[in-house]
Structures are given as structure tokens and as C-alpha cells.
Design an enzyme around this catalytic site. Structure first.
Site, PDB file in Angstrom:
ATOM      1  N   ASP A 251       1.985  10.828  -6.323  1.00 19.09           N
ATOM      2  CA  ASP A 251       1.579  12.358  -6.619  1.00 19.09           C
ATOM      3  C   ASP A 251       1.635  12.557  -8.294  1.00 19.09           C
ATOM      4  O   ASP A 251       1.965  11.689  -8.778  1.00 19.09           O
ATOM      5  CB  ASP A 251       2.748  13.290  -5.990  1.00 19.09           C
ATOM      6  CG  ASP A 251       2.017  14.713  -5.640  1.00 19.09           C
ATOM      7  OD1 ASP A 251       0.942  15.213  -6.389  1.00 19.09           O
ATOM      8  OD2 ASP A 251       2.618  15.511  -5.114  1.00 19.09           O
TER       9      ASP A 251
HETATM   10  C1  BGC Z   1       0.427  18.300  -5.685  1.00 19.67           C
HETATM   11  C2  BGC Z   1      -0.327  17.485  -4.644  1.00 19.67           C
HETATM   12  C3  BGC Z   1      -1.873  17.482  -5.219  1.00 19.67           C
HETATM   13  C4  BGC Z   1      -1.935  16.911  -6.572  1.00 19.67           C
HETATM   14  C5  BGC Z   1      -3.448  16.622  -7.161  1.00 19.67           C
HETATM   15  C6  BGC Z   1       0.040  17.720  -7.281  1.00 19.67           C
HETATM   16  O1  BGC Z   1       0.715  18.734  -7.856  1.00 19.67           O
HETATM   17  O2  BGC Z   1       1.723  18.037  -5.415  1.00 19.67           O
HETATM   18  O3  BGC Z   1      -0.629  17.859  -3.269  1.00 19.67           O
HETATM   19  O4  BGC Z   1      -2.794  16.634  -4.079  1.00 19.67           O
HETATM   20  O5  BGC Z   1      -1.186  17.873  -7.497  1.00 19.67           O
HETATM   21  O6  BGC Z   1      -4.038  17.858  -7.608  1.00 19.67           O
END
Ligand code: BGC
Length: 721
Positions: A251
Site C-alpha cells: 500500500d
Molecule cells: C489506499 C489504497 C489505495 C492506494 C492508492 C492508499 O492510501 O490505502 O487502498 O489503493 O492508496 O491510491
């Protein structure tokens, strides 16, 4: 597997730096990213679309030494331009077919902008409505979340991942993120391994079996080890036990955040722990770029682990057919917010709405009724879209006010917002709303949460209607006119007080672009509500976490206990597992939802009273529409394993069918239940099918229904599933 040889051939040509480049993902595009791509030092970008996506992809393909195309990722969570209900709402449709079609449309629209990878589905089991990300989830139940997650994977990826309108899916956030303590985002989760395997891992296993191209590790600390450095969940379970050959992306900066967790000493240590655990690509942070080469050269990290990660990244690129067709799917450009996409959005929005209460007020008569449309969400084009809508445009939204005006004509619709916005405490507009109510036969109040009250880092400790909304309802009720509440929200809210005040509640989640037409259809009886709750609705936040498939305890509370007015302490009515000041049961149970019609269940039959291990039981029931309206019923199958080597939940959903019945019509519904469906993990982490007595229910919700029993029989005491 035809491309495994191509992967090996490519890997053999790659320098260590190029390999590490494939393991990096950066946000956006600019000179830095473009130069890294040109040098072969970047394998993926996120949040780059249209002409920018084309240009950076062109640089990768035409100007980098090996011409390896980029994965271009984006959060296409519940639609791209055409916005469907939030995933929690989609889960309430109990209609995987429709959910699959919505994801198909989202993929087609996204592919037209050069996106080849979405960070969805989010299949974190979510039992805490304080957590803002419950909106992105499919709710509290592993079975429902598995089916919905698989439907989304199939929709995004299509039958053929190389097709121009297919994009790679990403099951996230692996794993246990929904169990973050006290609903606070990014918080610690403690999940015993049995629960992890039976509940939290189940949707990910289903997604892996369905061929999900990628998975995302999470932010949080699971049982003392951050999930982006967790060898047990990633290396041992996902890549070992499940033999998953797709790719794992971290993530956002979750590899580097292992330093703040106190699990990595510095970025070098974080990079080592991320790769060792099995995070193949690092999103946003740069520990891999900065330290992997030195780690390999010093012997601290084996090149085999790097090669394994790079193979996985390349595999997804081959699976997507990017080496043959790296660019946007221009043919889909015309289909963005096309009429058939909007039609599907309207249908799924309708099927996701749950009628929670109705004192025979709904449906309203579209020929005669004069309505007052009130409330902060009646005409809010952006809020009805919900969280995570990077590409949805409020100007595409059709609001409830617009749709109801179109249906009834301007003369029979009075609009007064009553509150400037959902969180507002300003009561200065109440007078206008009351005046509008006085001219009408019925008031429809569009209440709930604005889009900014749910989603990532948007947790709440109070989960009531925000602002002065209940006071507005009081003012409307005081006119003596019937009040219908339509609630849009990103979570289950505490609704007891509202329920006591109004004649009906239609729960709409955040329904998306077509909220207006969908709600107008339901409110005026052009269609019949059929959504069912994918989460239990608490009476008060103090009951959280509350979920239907809990354990019985040694002192179970009575299911027909007198209901306790919230907040009124009573004397103990026996030393049972309950509260002094609130009924222990949810206000609205998992699986619950009303219709304008009524349905009766009869003639429950089992093909046998005994089910042998390895066999299947057929369960048949007749369902009849006993009301005046045509409508859909979601017929649900629950079981309870009465005695186990591990205590078993009091109910477990094992199947459901959504059937449509005309008034007076009956249909026979058949479920097949296999012995494998009854398996669970024992304390030795073996998945077992254990003989014994079971109850089953065919029911309209997790409460009630027709009950029968059967016995699971086997020669030996325990069988491996
Ligand atoms: C989130 C994810 C997301 C990623 C990309 C993160 O802050 O937890 O779910 O896919 O950002 O935007």
C-alpha cells in the site's frame, strides 16, 4: 503459461538495476518519472491517465532499453466515470451478476483512459462502522464478501485479460485491515489465526482462486507484524500454501511506514523486510530503489528473491497483453457514461437500497402526491457519489430532486434544503423547510453523511446522523405531515431515534451517478426495494463490533428479551451476556430488508436427514409473493454447527438466491450444500469437516425463517476437506 519462457528470456537480459526498477511504483508523471522510465528504473505508475498515460507508456515501450511496458494503476473502486453505489451498497444488492457487470463497465471506461490496473476489489471483512473504509468493503460476512469480491475480479478482468477492455484487479488490503482496533484507520489488529483463516483470509482465497492478478498488502500491524513485512501471511500463506503466482504491491508507502511501526530500523531495513516477506512492488516510497542493489551486493538479500518478485511483475504485464498492446483502449472512449452504463448504474443503485422501515407510507402515488423535498442530500451531485471517486464527475450526477421533479412535474414538488450541508448545525433554513412541508402531502427528507465522512482516514467515533439533521426531522414531523427518510451514508448509522420519528426509512448508501432516478423509481413504486443489509446496524456505537455470526457464549442472552430503551439502565435480568442499558440485538440484522410486498416461506425439505462427508444435500423451499406488488426476494440459507472441536458461530450464511415473483406467484428454491461448505479450521490450523448435528434455516434474513436439522456423518471422527 505460454509466456513463462518469455519471462525467463527477459529476466536473463535484465541488469540488477532494471530488475529493481520493475519493483517500483511512483505516483504521477513528470520529468523525474519519465526519466526513470526511460532508464528502465520504474515499472509502474499510479494516477496517470489519458495523454499523460500514453506519453509515459510510449517512453517505456519506445525509449527504454528493453521496452517493458508499464503497469498504470488507479483506484477504480466503484466505477470510473459512471459511478455505481459504494461497494458496501453493491454488496447490499446480494446480486453478484450485477456487481460483475458494474465492474465490467468500470474496466471498459478506465481502459479508455490508459489505465490497465485497478486497486480493487477491497475485500476486508468490516465489522466496525466507525471505520471509514467500511464504505469500500462488502461488509461483515466472509461468504458474501467472497462472492462479491470474485464478481468484481471477474468483471474487471473479463474472460480474457488481454482483451483491450480488461484491466488487472487487485484484492486488498491483505489482510485483516478491517479489524483495526476501535475503528481508527491504520490501527493495530489482533486476529487469532483461526479467525484469520476462517473469516479474514477467506475472501482473498476466493479471489486468488478466481485468478485475481494482484494483491495489495496493507498498512496495519497484524498480530505484532506490519502486513507489508509479514512473512507469515504473504510468503507462507499466500505464496506458499495457496501457491499464488500473481504479484503483491504494497500500500502507499507502507513499506517505509514499517519504520514508524517500530518494525524496521531504517529504510534499508524496511526494504529488506518488505522483499523478504513477499512485497513484489513498492508503492510510493523509495526504499527498494535506494537500498535493494546494495542489499543484494552485500549478500544480505538473495538475488533469488528479487528474481521471484520481478517474474511476478512481468507475469502480470504478459497476462495483460501489454507487450502487444500497451496503450489505451481507444475503442471504448465513446462508451464513457454511455446510456447502457447509466442504465446499469440505475439498476444496481435500486437493488442496493434497503427499505428499513415502512408504516405503509411507501410507495407514494406518482399521479397525485404533492411532495416536499428536503434535506442536505436531496440535490447534492457530489455527495451522492460517495468516497473514492477520482474520475466521477458531479455534472454527470442525476440528483433525487431532479429525478422527482421530472417524474411529478414542477408543480407538485416543493424543495427546501433545510440545512446548508450534512454536517451543519445552522437551523436558519428550517423555516423554509417547514413551510414547504406544510404545502405537501408527504415530506421526503434526504439525510445522511456527505461523501467526506467515509473512506480512508475518515473514521467517526459517533455514528449518528451528523449536524442538526435530527432537529430538522423534528421540525418536519411537527407539521403533522408524514415524513419519509432517505438516508445516504458510507456506513451503518445509528438510526433508532430517526426510526421512532419517521414513517419510513429507505437506506441508499451513496448510490452514485444515478441516485436520483433509482430513488424516484423506488419511492414512487415504479420498482420495489429488494436490497438486504451486508452489515448489522447497531442500536448504539457501544454495541460495536456487532455481527450476526457471533458465538453463543456460555450464557447466551435471550433472543426474545424485552427491548430496553437505549440508555435506560435496567436491573439485571439474569447473568447473561447482555447489556443493562440497551437491547443486545442489532437494530437491523444482517440480511434484513423490507419490500412493498410480503413473501411467505413454506414446505422446507431436505434430500436427506444425513449428509455423508463428500456428499451434497439438496434443500428446497417454496417462496410465495403474498403481497400486492411484484418484487424480488433474497432467499438466504444459514447453518449452525451445534457442537464442534472449536465453538461455532450461531449462524453462518451458506447461500442466497435473488428471485423475482409476481403477486401470488410461488417458486421453488433449491440450495445445494456440500460437506466442504461446512468445513472450518481447528486449533492445529487444519481445515476439517467434522461430523455432528447441524441446524439450518431458509430465511429472509439472519433472523427467523424455516428451520430444519441434519446430521453430518463420516466413518472417522475428522476428515480433511
Ligand atoms: C489506499 C489504497 C489505495 C492506494 C492508492 C492508499 O492510501 O490505502 O487502498 O489503493 O492508496 O491510491
Amino acid at each position: 503459461m505460454q509466456y513463462e519462457q518469455q519471462i525467463e528470456a527477459l529476466l536473463a537480459q535484465m541488469t540488477l538495476a532494471e530488475k529493481i526498477g520493475q519493483m517500483r511504483q511512483l505516483h504521477g508523471t513528470g520529468e523525474t518519472q519519465q526519466q526513470l522510465v526511460r532508464e528502465g528504473n520504474l515499472g509502474s505508475v499510479l494516477n496517470v491517465i489519458d495523454a499523460d498515460a500514453h506519453e509515459i507508456q510510449r517512453i517505456a515501450v519506445e525509449e527504454s532499453r528493453l521496452g517493458i511496458p508499464l503497469l498504470i494503476g488507479r483506484d477504480v473502486i466503484h466505477g470510473f466515470r459512471t459511478i455505481f453505489p459504494i461497494p458496501l451498497g453493491q454488496a447490499a444488492s446480494f446480486n453478484p451478476q450485477l456487481v460483475r457487470e458494474a465492474a465490467r463497465i468500470a474496466a471498459r471506461e478506465a481502459s479508455a483512459s490508459g489505465i490497465n490496473w485497478t486497486f480493487a476489489p477491497m475485500i476486508d471483512i468490516s465489522r466496525d462502522p466507525r471505520w471509514g473504509r467500511i464504505a469500500e468493503s462488502c461488509g461483515e460476512d466472509a461468504y458474501l464478501s467472497s462472492l462479491m469480491g470474485v464478481a468484481m475480479v471477474e468483471g474487471f478482468q473479463g474472460d480474457d485479460l488481454t482483451a483491450p477492455d480488461a484491466i488487472a484487479a487487485c484484492a486488498k488490503h491483505y489482510v485483516g485491515y478491517g479489524a483495526s482496533e476501535n475503528g481508527r484507520d491504520y490501527n493495530t489488529a489482533w486476529i487469532p489465526e483461526v479467525l484469520l483463516r476462517d473469516v479474514y483470509l477467506a475472501p482473498f482465497k476466493a479471489a486468488a482462486d478466481a485468478g485475481v492478478a494482484t494483491m495489495m498488502s496493507a498498512f496495519h500491524d497484524l498480530n505484532g507484524v506490519p502486513t507489508s513485512g509479514n512473512e507469515f501471511t504473504l510468503r507462507q500463506i499466500l505464496k506458499g500454501e495457496w501457491n499464488y503466482d500473481g504479484m503483491v504491491v504494497s500500500d502507499w508507502a507502507s513499506v517505509a511506514e514499517m519504520i514508524a511501526h517500530g518494525y524496521a530500523a531504517d529504510l534499508r531495513d524496511a526494504a529488506l523486510k518488505g522483499v523478504t516477506a513477499g512485497v513484489d512492488m513498492e508503492m510510493a516510497s523509495t526504499s527498494y530503489a535506494e537500498y535493494l542493489a546494495a542489499l543484494v551486493e552485500s549478500g544480505a538479500l538473495s538475488l533469488d528473491l528479487i528474481d521471484d518478485a520481478v517474474r511476478r511483475v512481468l507475469r502480470i504485464k504478459f497476462r495483460l497483453g501489454l507487450f502487444d498492446q500497451p496503450y489505451a483502449n481507444a475503442a471504448a472512449a465513446d462508451s464513457v457514461v454511455a446510456p447502457d452504463h447509466l442504465a446499469l448504474a440505475r439498476q444496481i443503485a435500486k437493488e442496493s437500497c434497503v427499505l428499513l422501515s415502512n408504516q405503509q407510507t411507501l410507495p407514494l402515488n406518482p399521479q397525485q402526491t404533492r411532495v416536499a423535498i428536503v434535506g442536505p442530500l436531496a440535490n447534492h451531485a457530489a455527495d451522492q457519489l460517495g468516497c473514492w471517486v477520482f474520475d466521477g464527475k458531479p455534472e454527470d450526477s442525476q440528483t433525487p430532486l431532479q429525478a422527482i421533479r421530472e417524474l411529478l412535474g414542477d408543480e407538485r414538488v416543493q424543495f427546501a434544503q433545510g440545512l446548508p450541508e450534512a454536517r451543519s448545525l445552522d437551523q436558519s433554513l428550517f423555516g423554509e423547510a417547514v413551510a414547504a412541508a406544510q404545502t405537501a402531502d408527504v415530506v421526503i427528507a434526504f439525510l445522511g453523511e456527505d461523501a467526506g465522512l467515509s473512506g480512508e482516514a475518515h473514521s467517526r467515533a459517533f455514528i449518528d446522523l451528523p449536524g442538526a439533521q435530527l432537529a430538522l426531522v423534528d421540525a418536519l414531523v411537527a407539521t403533522g405531515k408524514p415524513v419519509v427518510a432517505v438516508v445516504m451514508a458510507g456506513r451503518s448509522l445509528v438510526l433508532g431515534e430517526l426510526q421512532d420519528k419517521v414513517q419510513a426509512i429507505l437506506y441508499a448508501w451513496h448510490p452514485g451517478t444515478m441516485a436520483g432516478p433509482a430513488l424516484a423509481d423506488l419511492l414512487f413504486g415504479l420498482d420495489n426495494p429488494s436490497g438486504r443489509l451486508p452489515i448489522s446496524f447497531p442500536r448504539t456505537v457501544g454495541q460495536v463490533p456487532i455481527y450476526y455470526n457471533r458465538k453463543n457464549t456460555g450464557r447466551p442472552p435471550s433472543e426474545d428479551a424485552p427491548s430496553i430503551p437505549t440508555g435506560t439502565p435496567l436491573d439485571p435480568s439474569g447473568f447473561t451476556s447482555s447489556y443493562l442499558d440497551v437491547d443486545h440485538r442489532p437494530l437491523f440484522a444482517f440480511g434484513y430488508g423490507l419490500s412493498y410486498s410480503t413473501f411467505s416461506y413454506s414446505n422446507l425439505r431436505l434430500s436427506s436427514q444425513k449428509l455423508a462427508v463428500g456428499d451434497t444435500l439438496s434443500i428446497t423451499t417454496t417462496v410465495t409473493n403474498t403481497g400486492k406488488y411484484a418484487g424480488a426476494e433474497v432467499v438466504q440459507l444459514y447453518i449452525r454447527d451445534l457442537v464442534g472441536c472449536m465453538t461455532r458461530p450461531i449462524k453462518e450464511l451458506k447461500g442466497f438466491q435473488r428471485i423475482h415473483l409476481e403477486p401470488g406467484q410461488s417458486q421453488t428454491v433449491t440450495f445445494e450444500l456440500s460437506s466442504a461448505d461446512l468445513s472450518f479450521h481447528n486449533n492445529a490450523m487444519q481445515r476439517i469437516v467434522e461430523p455432528g448435528e447441524f441446524n439450518l434455516w431458509v430465511a429472509p434474513s439472519s433472523i427467523g425463517g424455516l428451520q430444519a436439522s441434519f446430521e453430518l456423518v463420516a466413518k472417522s471422527k475428522e476428515h480433511r476437506a
